[in-house]
Enzyme design. Structure first.
Site, mmCIF file in Angstrom:
data_model
loop_
_atom_site.group_PDB
_atom_site.id
_atom_site.type_symbol
_atom_site.label_atom_id
_atom_site.label_comp_id
_atom_site.label_asym_id
_atom_site.label_seq_id
_atom_site.Cartn_x
_atom_site.Cartn_y
_atom_site.Cartn_z
ATOM 1 N N ASP A 61 -12.905 -6.742 24.949
ATOM 2 C CA ASP A 61 -14.338 -6.079 25.243
ATOM 3 C C ASP A 61 -14.201 -4.411 25.642
ATOM 4 O O ASP A 61 -15.345 -3.890 25.559
ATOM 5 C CB ASP A 61 -15.074 -6.769 26.037
ATOM 6 C CG ASP A 61 -15.524 -8.221 25.542
ATOM 7 O OD1 ASP A 61 -15.856 -8.304 24.367
ATOM 8 O OD2 ASP A 61 -15.437 -9.354 26.418
ATOM 9 N N ASP A 98 -16.428 -10.917 17.033
ATOM 10 C CA ASP A 98 -17.038 -9.611 17.795
ATOM 11 C C ASP A 98 -15.991 -8.690 17.937
ATOM 12 O O ASP A 98 -16.391 -7.618 17.869
ATOM 13 C CB ASP A 98 -17.150 -10.273 19.070
ATOM 14 C CG ASP A 98 -18.010 -11.641 19.051
ATOM 15 O OD1 ASP A 98 -17.649 -12.457 18.518
ATOM 16 O OD2 ASP A 98 -18.804 -11.851 20.225
#
Length: 405
Positions: free
Chosen positions: A116, A178
């Protein structure tokens, strides 16, 4: 680099020239709406807070839940503030954006714990550096890219997304769709003083993901699991979707956005072709209002299933960019018109929070299987909605310039 710039400008001109506004959608009015909602949010955040970053508002609540710097969603609020500064040139937004971006900077000194890092830093430091040229932001981004790079497994050809899931779920090397979004940090770093290796591994991740992460119809698995030692693809599974074989809406949106971005950064037509394929399956399966249910294969595609405005916002932003890279006027117009319609729907009373909450949008879904953030207002929905509005405005302005040439 000069030829590549001319190449993109050529397609931008084609894309803009072949699109016509519907006359129903005021981008400036909706950016003003975002400004007023963001002012309300600024007013409710504790003035002495150095940790609390807006994250989500539950369906039946009016209060923000906050998150800490380093959480995967922590970059979206400062990113929103940067987009408001870009659109208004009002220093109130720059000051607020700098305050929250300053909270993110220490994260770039930490050992990476998941994929992330790109979400966290590109939305905050990335937009900040783009708009101000602050060298401190640049240095933070370069540190973040180097940190992220250690998760790359050359045997597999992708980044490990969730180290914690290796033992928890017995996923030796797991890569989630993602993760395509985080490649932008690596491409940026390679262009701004970082190693060429960052560019190469970003491309390899995109190629490997393209090969194994999608079904024959170009719908995406949420998670691809690989053998750590041999690099072999083991299986595709889900974590936030309905089932291993279903098309989770936000995951497909990440794929559309991710491959459009990879084409922008590389100019390689295989990535453009693939971005169109993953976009087309998404578009052909949408409900009438173009806002998907949380999973395209949910059992009761009616009012019983929650919609996911975040997926619509992500996709609208991606399609606006994609429309500028597609050479055929009809195809370019198709993507642009779909994006504009999505923005019109998201800007309607059905999806705007208005006086009900301080967020921009209602009706997003975070983690349906866990019952987390279901039919909620979520910060990344707001971020990509404002980004899409900003991109839409740029295209309108560019079209106006072209019309006067």
């Amino acid at each position: 680099m000069r030829s590549k710039t001319i190449f993109f400008l050529f397609f931008l001109m084609i894309g803009i020239a072949c699109t016509q506004p519907s006359g129903k959608f005021s981008v400036d009015a909706n950016i003003d709406y975002c400004k007023s909602q963001a002012l309300r949010t600024l007013a409710v955040i504790p003035s002495n807070s150095t940790k609390e970053i807006p994250n989500s508002i539950d369906e039946n609540d009016v209060n923000w839940h906050f998150t800490n710097p380093g959480a995967w969603t922590s970059g979206f609020w400062p990113g929103i503030l940067w987009y408001l500064y870009e659109n208004t040139k009002d220093n109130i937004w720059r000051t607020a954006a700098e305050n929250y971006t300053r909270m993110i900077l220490p994260v770039t000194n930490r050992k990476v714990s998941s994929h992330d890092m790109g979400f966290i830093t590109m939305c905050s430091l990335g937009n900040g550096y783009r708009l101000t040229g602050n060298v401190e932001y640049k240095e933070g981004l370069l540190r973040a890219a180097d940190s992220l790079s250690v998760l790359f497994n050359p045997k597999v050809g992708t980044f490990l997304s969730w180290p914690a899931m290796v033992k928890k779920e017995n996923w030796p090397h797991n890569t989630i769709i993602d993760n395509m979004m985080n490649l932008e940090l690596l491409f940026w770093a390679a262009r701004n003083g970082g190693s060429r290796h960052l560019y190469d591994i970003a491309c390899e991740h995109a190629d490997t993901t393209m090969k194994y992460h999608f079904r024959k119809d170009y719908s995406s698995y949420h998670v691809a699991v690989y053998d750590t030692l041999t690099g072999d693809f083991i299986k595709g599974v889900t974590h936030q979707g309905l089932s291993n074989e279903s098309m989770w809406a936000r995951g497909q949106a990440w794929a559309i956005y991710g491959y459009t971005m990879v084409y922008r950064e590389t100019g390689e037509t295989r990535f453009l072709d693939f971005a169109r394929k993953v976009a087309d399956i998404y578009l052909t399966r949408l409900p009438e209002d173009l806002v998907p249910y949380w999973d395209f294969d949910a059992p009761d595609l009616s009012s019983a299933e929650p919609k996911d405005a975040s997926a619509a916002a992500i996709t609208a932003s991606a399609l606006l960019e994609l429309s500028t890279y597609v050479a055929k006027p009809d195809s370019s117009r198709y993507y642009y018109d779909k994006a504009e319609k999505m923005l019109e729907i998201l800007s309607s009373s059905n999806y705007k929070a208005k006086d009900r909450k301080d967020a921009f949008l209602l009706h997003s879904v975070g983690h349906m299987p866990r019952g987390g953030e279901v039919d909620a207002s979520i910060i990344y929905a707001d971020y990509y909605y404002l980004e899409a509005l900003t991109r839409f405005k740029r295209l309108q302005e560019s079209r106006s310039v072209l019309a006067n040439l």
